[in-house]
Scaffold this active site. Structure first.
Site, PDB file in Angstrom:
ATOM      1  CE  LYS A  78      -3.241   2.539   2.866  1.00 13.59           C
ATOM      2  NZ  LYS A  78      -4.073   2.546   4.063  1.00 13.59           N
ATOM      3  CD  GLU A 342      -6.041   9.396   5.954  1.00  7.24           C
ATOM      4  OE1 GLU A 342      -5.050   8.678   5.780  1.00  7.24           O
ATOM      5  OE2 GLU A 342      -6.346  10.338   5.193  1.00  7.24           O
TER       6      GLU A 342
END
Ligand code: FAD
Length: 499
Positions: A78, A342
């Site tokens: 990621k 987040e």
């Protein structure tokens, strides 16, 4: 009770519980005994598949081999989160990990970029983000620096299958001396005077005694709330989403090295690409959208065929008033919940655990130690909360009442001050060891359309030609370095995964 803390009992075997067991075994395993109790009947929440870069340090502390970890958890890389439709419907930007541009001593690179915008030197802020440029090409490489320069390289985290992650941690723990007990806890026994927990009792009648209890029992907060009644601070007036629907789908083509967060009319949808499937979920506010509509919206926007029925997960955003109360410390969902916008929950577990190891009460629980632990945990949680609220507040959408109400809501003073400062001066400052760096705040603010009206005077210290040259050089260095990375899938194959 005696003062010494020798027996630690962890209640819960989800991500939080096994993380706790793993870190304690690694750091304190020679001086304490660790028992983990979990109930197969209850199971784990089974979501929580996107992380942020500090997980690399945590894995390193446990001595994990990265390639083995990615193989075992069906993991992927990621590089950031792409936010779609957030500032306005149709908009897209990335909160990319890592740096953007170049570090200057007294002001951020974005001040130079802001001046360049005012002077008509054309560029996009993310032209200078190596993470973003690499992500959008579906590439990845482990780079400490942009080759031939001192400019920082790529910062990354992982996506993984939450169930396999818990399993991987469990294997690690069972080889590190942690005792696992399967069974349903039906009650806890407390000291008659102090109220400290002395043992938990299973339905089978088995008693598990301990000196310190770690509550990782999920949303129910079995010890910290149901037994100790510690209280919960409700933040839903700032973060009104209260439900998620999660559904895995078949992988659909390229495994993207980033999470997607797609705003809908009353919330947002995540898309987390793994090797064997994609994780999807719709976080929404039930006051603005029915469950049926939320499910329809989710399924309309997934890319592959669903592998299961959508699963509903209700939640209330907020935080336990004390994370540590008496001889019980809560982690994970038992300690509070911030929506996964987040990907901060697993990080909060890991950083809280590190804090507890630092404050470990081996010689008895001292009020000053507990207070300090709770103070630090509260500050950490609240700073992340503000960062998440900002995504909702700074929007220009007019297509739904939800977004209009989010834009008009009152926000914490601490956040109001930050937004005002950025708007008028372009400045944003990180406080103490706050998780999100200035660069993260800048990306979300600029990405959602809050472009400051001023910039730092240092950006005027070079000529227009020098500024144009600086921008062109940096852009070309970033583009070149990202071109030279391998395809994300090639990197995964080099770790021995089977695609
Ligand atoms: P759980 O997984 O619920 O585990 C609870 C454990 O307690 C289980 O083992 C259960 O058996 C045990 N237990 C409970 N009661 C008893 C009892 N009476 N007796 C015995 N055992 C008991 N985090 C991220 O970092 N990134 C993400 O992308 C992300 N996405 C998320 C999406 C959603 C919708 C939600 C809700 C959370 C997300 N999170 C994410 C958070 C993440 O899922 C959690 O932080 C993490 O899974 C920790 O869960 P847990 O271990 O606290 O609880």
């Amino acid at each position: 009770m005696t003062d010494a803390i020798k027996r630690v009992v962890i209640v819960g075997g989800g991500t939080a519980g096994w993380n706790a067991a793993a870190l304690f075994a690694r750091t304190l395993g020679k001086v304490i005994s660790i028992t983990l109790v979990e109930s197969d009947e209850i199971g784990i929440v089974g979501v929580g598949e996107a992380t942020i870069p500090p997980i690399i340090n945590f894995n390193n502390a446990l001595g994990f081999d990265e390639a083995e970890f990615l193989r075992a958890t069906q993991g992927s890389i990621k590089l950031g989160i792409q936010f779609e439709n957030w500032g306005n419907a149709g908009d897209s930007y990335m909160h990319a990990f890592g740096n953007i541009g170049k570090d200057f001593a007294f002001c951020g690179f974005h001040h130079f970029w802001l001046r360049s915008q005012q002077e008509g030197i054309e560029s996009d802020y993310w032209d200078f983000s190596l993470n973003y440029q690499t992500a959008r090409k579906n590439k990845f490489a482990k780079l400490n620096h942009i080759p031939g320069t001192q400019l920082p390289g790529i910062s990354y985290a992982y996506h993984f299958d939450a169930g396999l992650y818990a399993q991987y941690l469990r294997n690690y723990c069972e080889h590190s001396g942690v005792t696992r007990v399967e069974g349903m806890i039906k009650r806890a026994h407390q000291h008659s005077e102090t109220g400290f927990i002395e043992s938990v009792e299973l339905e089978s009648g088995q008693l598990i005694e301990g000196d310190l209890f770690i509550d990782c029992s999920g949303f129910r907060g079995l010890l910290i709330e149901q037994v100790l009644e510690t209280g919960y601070e409700d933040w839903s007036h700032w973060l009104p989403c209260d439900r998620a629907l999660a559904v895995p789908t078949e992988s659909n083509g390229t495994i993207k090295p980033y999470t997607r967060s797609i705003a809908h009319t009353a919330g947002w949808q995540w898309n987390i690409p793994l090797q064997h499937r994609t994780g999807n979920g719709h976080v929404y506010c039930s006051a603005y959208m029915s469950d049926d509509e939320a499910a329809r919206t989710l399924l309309q926007h997934v890319e592959g065929a669903p592998l299961a029925e959508p699963r509903s997960i209700p939640f209330k955003t907020g935080r336990r008033r004390k994370q540590w109360h008496k001889n019980c410390v809560a982690f994970g969902l038992a300690s509070g919940f911030l929506e996964p916008l987040e990907s901060t929950s697993i990080h909060l577990v890991q950083s809280g655990l590190r804090r507890l190891v630092q404050h470990f009460p081996h010689n008895g629980i001292k009020p000053a130690e507990v207070d300090e632990f709770n103070r630090q945990s509260q500050v950490e949680f609240e700073k992340i909360r503000d960062f998440i609220i900002m995504h909702y507040k700074v929007n220009a959408r007019t297509d739904s009442q939800f977004w209009i109400d989010c834009r008009n809501m009152d926000i914490p003073d601490s956040l109001q001050h930050r937004l005002e400062l950025f708007k008028t001066s372009g400045k944003v400052f990180k406080e103490g060891d706050e998780l999100f760096q200035e660069i993260a705040w800048q990306q979300v603010l600029i990405g959602q359309g809050l472009v400051p009206s001023d910039y730092h005077p240092l950006a005027d210290s070079i000529s227009r030609e020098q500024l144009a040259g600086l921008m062109a050089d940096l852009k070309s260095l970033v583009a070149g370095a990202s071109d030279n990375c391998a395809r994300h899938e090639e990197f995964l194959l080099s770790c021995g995964v089977q695609l």
